[in-house]
Structures are given as structure tokens and as C-alpha cells.
Design a protein around this motif. Structure first.
Motif, PDB file in Angstrom:
ATOM      1  N   LEU A 168       0.865  -1.301  -0.409  1.00  0.00           N
ATOM      2  CA  LEU A 168      -0.067   0.051  -0.116  1.00  0.00           C
ATOM      3  C   LEU A 168       1.114   1.284  -0.198  1.00  0.00           C
ATOM      4  CD1 LEU A 168      -2.092  -1.450   2.054  1.00  0.00           C
ATOM      5  CD2 LEU A 168      -3.164  -0.959  -0.419  1.00  0.00           C
ATOM      6  N   VAL A 169       1.946   1.419   0.897  1.00  0.00           N
ATOM      7  CA  VAL A 169       2.898   2.261   0.699  1.00  0.00           C
ATOM      8  C   VAL A 169       3.429   2.385  -0.528  1.00  0.00           C
ATOM      9  CG1 VAL A 169       5.241   3.350   1.282  1.00  0.00           C
ATOM     10  CG2 VAL A 169       3.268   1.837   3.716  1.00  0.00           C
ATOM     11  N   SER A 170       3.716   1.603  -0.999  1.00  0.00           N
ATOM     12  CA  SER A 170       4.601   1.614  -2.670  1.00  0.00           C
ATOM     13  C   SER A 170       3.734   2.367  -3.439  1.00  0.00           C
ATOM     14  CB  SER A 170       5.019   0.313  -2.753  1.00  0.00           C
ATOM     15  OG  SER A 170       5.879  -0.196  -4.217  1.00  0.00           O
ATOM     16  N   LEU A 171       2.466   1.601  -3.698  1.00  0.00           N
ATOM     17  CA  LEU A 171       1.158   2.561  -4.305  1.00  0.00           C
ATOM     18  C   LEU A 171       1.202   3.953  -4.366  1.00  0.00           C
ATOM     19  CD1 LEU A 171      -2.028  -0.377  -4.362  1.00  0.00           C
ATOM     20  CD2 LEU A 171       0.146  -0.028  -6.364  1.00  0.00           C
ATOM     21  N   ALA A 172       1.424   4.282  -2.828  1.00  0.00           N
ATOM     22  CA  ALA A 172       1.214   6.179  -2.330  1.00  0.00           C
ATOM     23  C   ALA A 172       1.953   6.786  -3.250  1.00  0.00           C
ATOM     24  CB  ALA A 172       0.651   5.990  -1.145  1.00  0.00           C
ATOM     25  N   ILE A 173       3.329   6.203  -3.243  1.00  0.00           N
ATOM     26  CA  ILE A 173       4.227   6.461  -3.645  1.00  0.00           C
ATOM     27  C   ILE A 173       5.056   6.524  -5.235  1.00  0.00           C
ATOM     28  CG2 ILE A 173       7.037   6.599  -3.880  1.00  0.00           C
ATOM     29  CD1 ILE A 173       7.061   5.187  -1.223  1.00  0.00           C
ATOM     30  N   PHE A 174       4.410   5.496  -5.938  1.00  0.00           N
ATOM     31  CA  PHE A 174       3.815   5.903  -7.617  1.00  0.00           C
ATOM     32  C   PHE A 174       2.537   6.536  -7.601  1.00  0.00           C
ATOM     33  CE2 PHE A 174       2.211   4.379 -10.801  1.00  0.00           C
ATOM     34  CZ  PHE A 174       3.153   3.376 -12.165  1.00  0.00           C
ATOM     35  N   ILE A 175       1.342   6.827  -7.006  1.00  0.00           N
ATOM     36  CA  ILE A 175       0.669   7.464  -7.548  1.00  0.00           C
ATOM     37  C   ILE A 175       1.557   8.919  -7.385  1.00  0.00           C
ATOM     38  CG2 ILE A 175      -1.615   8.649  -6.848  1.00  0.00           C
ATOM     39  CD1 ILE A 175      -1.791   5.869  -6.160  1.00  0.00           C
ATOM     40  N   VAL A 176       2.158   9.378  -6.160  1.00  0.00           N
ATOM     41  CA  VAL A 176       2.992  10.675  -6.090  1.00  0.00           C
ATOM     42  C   VAL A 176       3.699  11.395  -7.514  1.00  0.00           C
ATOM     43  CG1 VAL A 176       4.581  12.173  -4.892  1.00  0.00           C
ATOM     44  CG2 VAL A 176       2.223  10.620  -3.639  1.00  0.00           C
ATOM     45  N   ALA A 177       4.573  10.001  -7.849  1.00  0.00           N
ATOM     46  CA  ALA A 177       5.427  10.083  -9.173  1.00  0.00           C
ATOM     47  C   ALA A 177       4.536  10.509 -10.260  1.00  0.00           C
ATOM     48  CB  ALA A 177       6.285   8.702  -9.676  1.00  0.00           C
ATOM     49  N   PHE A 178       3.598   9.615  -9.844  1.00  0.00           N
ATOM     50  CA  PHE A 178       2.105   9.430 -11.856  1.00  0.00           C
ATOM     51  C   PHE A 178       2.012  10.884 -11.686  1.00  0.00           C
ATOM     52  CE2 PHE A 178      -1.526  10.112 -13.594  1.00  0.00           C
ATOM     53  CZ  PHE A 178      -1.048   8.978 -15.101  1.00  0.00           C
ATOM     54  N   THR A 179       1.800  11.648 -10.381  1.00  0.00           N
ATOM     55  CA  THR A 179       1.231  13.046 -10.495  1.00  0.00           C
ATOM     56  C   THR A 179       2.263  14.191 -10.938  1.00  0.00           C
ATOM     57  OG1 THR A 179      -0.318  11.891  -8.638  1.00  0.00           O
ATOM     58  CG2 THR A 179      -0.192  14.287  -8.727  1.00  0.00           C
ATOM     59  N   MET A 180       3.499  13.852 -10.193  1.00  0.00           N
ATOM     60  CA  MET A 180       4.594  14.897 -10.846  1.00  0.00           C
ATOM     61  C   MET A 180       4.468  14.790 -12.246  1.00  0.00           C
ATOM     62  SD  MET A 180       7.151  15.259  -7.911  1.00  0.00           S
ATOM     63  CE  MET A 180       7.028  13.241  -7.587  1.00  0.00           C
ATOM     64  N   GLY A 181       4.794  12.878 -13.013  1.00  0.00           N
ATOM     65  CA  GLY A 181       5.248  13.059 -14.537  1.00  0.00           C
ATOM     66  C   GLY A 181       4.370  13.549 -15.229  1.00  0.00           C
ATOM     67  N   GLY A 182       2.836  13.070 -15.017  1.00  0.00           N
ATOM     68  CA  GLY A 182       1.689  13.540 -15.764  1.00  0.00           C
ATOM     69  C   GLY A 182       1.580  14.836 -15.416  1.00  0.00           C
ATOM     70  N   LEU A 183       1.537  16.076 -14.784  1.00  0.00           N
ATOM     71  CA  LEU A 183       1.713  16.916 -14.885  1.00  0.00           C
ATOM     72  C   LEU A 183       2.457  17.593 -15.813  1.00  0.00           C
ATOM     73  CD1 LEU A 183       0.437  18.065 -11.055  1.00  0.00           C
ATOM     74  CD2 LEU A 183      -1.090  18.161 -13.155  1.00  0.00           C
ATOM     75  N   ASN A 184       3.344  17.503 -16.170  1.00  0.00           N
ATOM     76  CA  ASN A 184       4.584  17.152 -16.860  1.00  0.00           C
ATOM     77  C   ASN A 184       3.660  17.262 -17.972  1.00  0.00           C
ATOM     78  OD1 ASN A 184       7.015  18.620 -17.082  1.00  0.00           O
ATOM     79  ND2 ASN A 184       7.439  16.880 -15.658  1.00  0.00           N
ATOM     80  N   TYR A 185       3.847  15.878 -18.519  1.00  0.00           N
ATOM     81  CA  TYR A 185       2.928  15.770 -20.217  1.00  0.00           C
ATOM     82  C   TYR A 185       1.971  16.811 -20.378  1.00  0.00           C
ATOM     83  CZ  TYR A 185       5.286  10.855 -18.659  1.00  0.00           C
ATOM     84  OH  TYR A 185       6.101  10.648 -18.205  1.00  0.00           O
ATOM     85  N   VAL A 186       0.651  17.134 -19.771  1.00  0.00           N
ATOM     86  CA  VAL A 186      -0.572  17.656 -20.208  1.00  0.00           C
ATOM     87  C   VAL A 186       0.286  18.853 -20.240  1.00  0.00           C
ATOM     88  CG1 VAL A 186      -2.264  18.010 -19.248  1.00  0.00           C
ATOM     89  CG2 VAL A 186      -1.976  16.029 -18.823  1.00  0.00           C
ATOM     90  N   THR A 187       1.078  19.976 -19.658  1.00  0.00           N
ATOM     91  CA  THR A 187       1.126  21.110 -19.645  1.00  0.00           C
ATOM     92  C   THR A 187       2.717  20.969 -20.692  1.00  0.00           C
ATOM     93  OG1 THR A 187       1.923  21.089 -17.210  1.00  0.00           O
ATOM     94  CG2 THR A 187       2.324  22.691 -18.726  1.00  0.00           C
ATOM     95  N   THR A 188       3.058  20.162 -21.287  1.00  0.00           N
ATOM     96  CA  THR A 188       3.762  20.569 -22.296  1.00  0.00           C
ATOM     97  C   THR A 188       3.141  20.633 -23.677  1.00  0.00           C
ATOM     98  OG1 THR A 188       5.787  19.856 -20.889  1.00  0.00           O
ATOM     99  CG2 THR A 188       5.421  19.382 -22.752  1.00  0.00           C
ATOM    100  N   VAL A 189       1.627  19.391 -23.511  1.00  0.00           N
ATOM    101  CA  VAL A 189       1.327  19.306 -24.756  1.00  0.00           C
ATOM    102  C   VAL A 189       0.381  20.436 -24.699  1.00  0.00           C
ATOM    103  CG1 VAL A 189      -0.098  18.020 -25.896  1.00  0.00           C
ATOM    104  CG2 VAL A 189       1.439  16.303 -24.240  1.00  0.00           C
ATOM    105  N   LEU A 190      -0.135  21.476 -24.189  1.00  0.00           N
ATOM    106  CA  LEU A 190      -0.966  22.194 -24.259  1.00  0.00           C
ATOM    107  C   LEU A 190      -0.514  23.406 -24.640  1.00  0.00           C
ATOM    108  CD1 LEU A 190      -4.019  20.908 -21.406  1.00  0.00           C
ATOM    109  CD2 LEU A 190      -3.292  20.704 -23.807  1.00  0.00           C
TER     110      LEU A 190
END
Length: 587
Positions: A168-190
Motif C-alpha cells: 500500500l505504501v509503494s502504491l501511494a508513492i507510485f501515484i505521487v510519481a505519476f502525478t508529477m510526471g503526468g502534470l508535466n506531460y499535459v502541460t507540455t502538450v498544451l
């Protein structure tokens, strides 16, 4: 002072001055992509080994002392979670998303390079925490990759102490990582597309990754809150998901919780997760097919809208995973209907891929072989999904090997075929070297035929009612002898397919160490990433001047053009047409 678009602003790149700054704490999206990919492939090989261990038990029951009921359930759990989250999501979005988005939209890097760097290191931390559960007392959790409570946190389940907590801790950390990367992808494309790169000129790879990232930003919070709430149930004695329970004659401290609530939260994430994996795969396979068929993608705008519509519908189909939970029949009718509706834009994409190949100048390169293989596996897996989308058929098939076969054809084999197609296709861009064709074809045929030898018989086992997730099937009256002999055959096929993946690993290592330089653009691709000043691209990608885009990414075999492709950055007046030739296919 007037606003200056990000794509036109002067670049402020963090140029590394040391080895550690260049390769460890790098802020270059290409290095980060390779870090993501290397870590994902490493952990994916662990999951592959776990699947072989599971098959050994099913094919040859009780022949291996190191596989007991507890370890078998732990193998099932870790294999599923690693493959879906830590391999496919991380490699498709963290690996290819990071590498291709800035190059394909014509920018120098992600909009937030430092945040991009942090996203990888949080992902690596999540992998380390996950793998640490193998060494924890009791080992990793054996609750199944869906982690359903109350079983997941009750005594008697393998890894009930440290194992489930670390998961469960690993999944929470993974989601933090995905959120940081995901905000980058969306902002870069737009915000950071180069001049002339309109949304309807972006390659479908970018559209797939962009839409999948938006899905993840909406869906992963459901998994995050459910992981945190289950941690509280485990460590603090709360009752978010835990009803009143009597265990070994003694009432536990939990009461009033709802296990079904966890299922809703998990599958509200879980079904969009299917498309978080599938949509980037759809985009990449579209680009590979177009390049190697020397033909523009059929129905580009239709493909874009299909990606967007699939993304939207993916949020209203989650409970088709829960038909056996006893939902109201009208509720089941709604989710069965939306499940069948989402098949329509998905089928449109399959038709468009086939029509892209129709009368194309098909080059049967290794990437093209994997791309065509994907069309077969994805179509077969999707057709079996129509069975499971209907309540009356799903109820008897739900806990059988039929679900294993369907799920792996759609979410296992098909995305892996795309990943291999993409790696073989973009490897010359990433490394400047081309993977060995002979080894690549051996790898393809062994993988493609071998996976059918594994999963086609599983459909038959499912129709016989053979249950999934069982450590030992035993001698049941409803199982004919063919079940046990077929399980042996499936196990042999699984071992052979696993060995064929070693051919791929050897091919990569041999090419990097001993391979010769590739041509600059060996496939004759028209999209922007293949036309950087340097190959592989240097830090900043584009040298002194960003490119200008004049057309879409699919100008192949344009009637009258002397070359069979026209790069996106080539103005119309610079295209060499024969007398009477007409302009590009772009609409």
C-alpha cells in the motif's frame, strides 16, 4: 508586456557538468525516459519469473518444495501488480511518454524538468519499497493483485503484516510519481508545442499518451485514497472497509465498514487503468503501422476522437468487474450497456488500422511484425471481452481461467506486443543503432505463437469451469483428464516464451555494445522526432532553433512527390513534386 508562448521563450536548460549530473540526477527528458524504461524492464523480468513459478505449480502440482500455497498466492499478487502498474504504466508513460512527447511536439524538454526528475526517483522508491516486501517477515502480500478487504488484512492471508503495508505504501508513492510526471506531460502538450504544431497535427502517439495521462490524473486518486484508508484499517484499527467480523471465535475491533466500497474505489481506478495502458499503445501502434506501410493513417480525425471518447467512456464501465458482488440487476444493465458501447470506438480503431494496411506498401520489418501481431491479439482479446461484459455470461465465467485468458490477451500480450514494436522502431533514434533483424524475427515468432499456445487453451479451461487463483486443482469430477494435460502444455509454452525474451535482452545488450551505427532515419519516418540536428538528439533536442511544422505527421506516398515521405518540418514550396503531382493528404 505581451505574453510569449512557452515554445517561443528562450530555453533555460540545466546543463550537467558532472557524470552524476548527466546520468543520475539528470533533468534531460531522454535520460529520465531511459531510467524509467530500464527500471520498468528490470522489475518486469521479476514478474515474468514469478509467472513461470506459478505455471510450474499448475502444470506439475506439488513437484517443487519451494512453491507452497502461501508463496503461490504471493506470486500471483506480485506478478499482477508489477505487470499492470510498475511495468506497463511506467514504461508506456514514464518511458516512451518522457522520450517522445518533447521530440514529437518540437520542444526542448518537459515544461518542468526538475519535477520530471523527481517523478523518476519517486517511481524508483516505489519499486524499492515493493521489492522490499520479498524480504519482510512473512513475505509480500498474497491477497491477490486487487487487494480486496477484508481478506487482505486478516490473519491467515500471506504477508498480512509487513507485506500488505509495504504494498500500500509503494502504491501511494507510485501515484505521487505519476502525478508529477503526468502534470508535466499535459502541460507540455498544451503549452509548449512548437510553431505550426496544432493539436490536429500531433502524432497519434502524443494523443494517446496525453489522453491516458488525463485519465490517470482523475483515476489514480481513487486508488490513493483506498490505499490510505486500508492502511488506517490495518494499522489504526479503523473500519473504512472492514465490517464486524468474528475470527476464531473472537470479535475483532472492526465494525460498520464496507468491503464493496473498496471494490468501487479500486475499479473506478482499475478500468481507466486498462486504457491508461491501452491508449498510448493505440497511438504508438498507429504510428508504427503508418510508417512501415508507407501510407497515411486512415481516418486521422476519427482516430483522435475515438481516443478521446474511449477515455471518457472508461469512467462509466468500472462495475462490470463487480457483477458477482450482488449488484442490483438494473445497475448491472447500465454497466453492461456502457461496456458494449465502449467497444464501438475501439472497433473503429481496429478498422482504421486494417484500412491503413489496405493497399499499403507494407514492409515486414520487425516493428511491423509486432504491430500486426498486436492487431490479432487485441482483436481476439476484445472479442472475449464481449462475453464478460454481459452479466448472464460473466457470472459463471467470472472466477475461471476464461477471465485469465481474456485479461492477458488484452492487458498482457497486446501491450507487450506494442512495447516491442515501439522499442524496435524507436531504438535507432534512442541509441543511434538498429537492433539485429534476425534475432528480432526469432523473438517475434517465438513470442507471438507462444502466447497463443498459452492463452487459447485457457479459454477452453474456463468454459469447463476450471477456477483461477487455486494453488492445486485436485481431482474434481467436473474436470476431465484433458485439464491436467493441458495445464502441462500451457506451462511448457510459458517457459518457452519466457526463454524467447532472453533473445530480446541479448539483442539489446549486443547492439549497444557491438552494433554498428544505424542510418539517420532508417524507416523513412515523417514525424518530427526523426529530424533533429543530431541523432540521438542532444540536450535541448533542436540546437539553436526550434523547428516549424507545416503539415501532419503522415505524409507518406503522396501522389506526385518524388520521395515517399514528406517531413513535418518541410514547407510546401520545398517539396519536390513531379509534374502534375498534388499536395499532401492532410485534411
Amino acid at each position: 508586456m505581451s505574453h510569449v508562448a512557452i515554445a517561443d521563450q528562450e530555453a533555460h536548460l540545466h546543463h550537467p557538468k558532472t557524470f552524476i549530473g548527466k546520468y543520475i540526477w539528470s533533468q534531460d527528458h531522454k535520460v529520465i525516459a531511459i531510467q524509467y524504461a530500464s527500471t520498468a524492464i528490470f522489475v518486469g523480468l521479476i514478474a515474468l519469473a514469478l509467472s513461470v513459478l506459478m505455471r510450474l505449480q499448475l502444470g506439475y502440482p506439488d513437484q517443487f518444495d519451494f512453491i507452497n500455497p502461501n508463496s503461490y498466492l504471493q506470486f500471483v499478487t506480485m506478478h499482477g501488480m508489477i505487470m499492470v502498474i510498475y511495468l506497463l504504466t511506467a514504461l508506456l508513460l514514464g518511458g516512451f511518454g518522457n522520450y517522445l512527447i518533447p521530440l514529437m511536439v518540437g520542444t526542448r524538454d518537459m515544461v518542468f524538468p526538475y519535477l520530471n526528475m523527481l517523478s523518476y526517483w519517486f517511481y524508483l522508491l516505489s519499486v524499492i519499497v515493493l521489492l522490499a516486501s520479498f524480504f519482510a517477515p512473512g513475505g509480500p502480500t498474497g491477497a491477490g493483485w486487487t487487494l480486496y478487504p477484508p481478506q487482505a488484512i486478516l490473519e491467515g492471508t500471506p504477508g498480512v503484516g509487513s507485506g500488505i503495508v509495504l504494498m500500500l505504501v509503494s502504491l501511494a508513492i507510485f501515484i505521487v510519481a505519476f502525478t508529477m510526471g503526468g502534470l508535466n506531460y499535459v502541460t507540455t502538450v498544451l503549452q509548449a508545442r512548437t510553431r505550426g504544431m496544432t493539436l490536429m497535427r500531433m502524432p497519434l502517439t502524443v494523443w494517446g499518451i496525453f489522453t491516458a495521462t488525463i485519465l490517470g490524473l482523475f483515476a489514480f486518486p481513487a486508488l490513493l485514497v483506498s490505499a490510505i484508508m486500508m492502511l488506517f484499517d490495518t494499522l489504526a484499527g479503523t473500519s473504512f472497509f472492514m465490517p464486524a467480523i468474528v475470527s476464531l471465535g473472537e470479535p475483532l475491533e472492526h465494525e460498520g465498514g464496507s468491503p464493496i466500497l473498496f471494490q468501487h474505489l479500486f475499479w473506478f481506478f482499475g478500468h481507466p487503468e486498462v486504457y491508461i495502458v491501452a491508449l498510448p499503445a493505440f497511438g504508438m501502434i498507429s504510428d508504427v503501422l503508418s510508417v512501415h506501410a508507407r501510407k497515411n493513417i486512415f481516418g486521422y480525425r476519427m482516430m483522435v476522437w475515438a481516443i478521446v471518447i474511449i477515455g471518457g467512456l472508461s469512467f462509466v464501465v468500472w462495475a462490470h468487474h463487480m457483477y458477482v458482488s450482488g449488484m442490483n440487476p438494473y445497475f448491472g444493465f447500465f454497466f453492461a450497456t456502457t461496456t458494449l458501447i465502449i467497444a464501438v470506438p475501439t472497433a473503429i480503431k481496429v478498422y482504421n488500422w486494417v484500412l491503413t494496411l489496405w493497399r499499403g506498401n507494407i514492409h515486414l520489418t520487425v516493428p511491423m511484425l509486432f504491430a500486426i501481431g498486436f492487431i490479432f491479439t487485441f482483436t481476439h482479446g476484445g472479442l472475449s471481452g464481449l462475453f464478460l461484459g454481459n452479466v448472464v455470461i460473466d457470472l459463471p465465467l467470472s472466477d475461471t481461467f476464461f477471465v485469465v485468458a481474456h485479461f492477458h490477451m488484452v492487458m498482457g500480450v497486446s501491450p507487450i506486443m506494442v512495447l516491442f514494436a515501439a522499442i524496435y522502431h524507436w531504438f535507432p533514434l534512442i541509441s543511434g543503432k538498429q537492433l539485429h533483424t534476425g534475432m528480432g524475427k526469432i523473438h517475434f515468432w517465438g513470442t507471438f505463437l507462444g502466447t497463443y499456445a498459452i492463452y487459447l487453451p485457457m479459454h477452453y479451461l474456463g468454459f469447463l469451469g476450471v477456477p483461477r487463483r487455486y494453488y492445486a486443482l485436485g481431482d474434481s469430477s467436473f474436470m476431465p483428464d484433458s485439464v491436467h494435460s493441458m495445464n502441462e502444455d500451457i506451462t511448457l509454452a510459458a517457459i518457452i516464451v519466457a526463454l524467447f525474451q532472453l533473445v530480446f535482452i541479448f539483442n539489446v545488450i549486443w547492439t549497444v555494445c557491438r552494433g554498428s551505427r544505424s542510418e539517420r532515419n532508417p524507416w523513412g519516418a515523417a514525424s518530427l522526432e526523426w529530424h533533429t540536428p543530431d541523432v540521438p538528439p542532444g540536450h535541448g533536442n533542436w540546437g539553436d532553433k526550434l523547428p516549424t511544422v507545416y503539415r501532419w505527421a503522415y505524409d507518406y506516398s503522396v501522389p506526385g512527390a518524388r520521395k515517399d515521405f514528406i517531413p513535418q518540418s518541410t514547407p510546401e514550396e520545398d517539396v519536390d513534386y513531379e509534374p502534375g503531382g498534388r499536395k499532401s493528404h492532410e485534411t
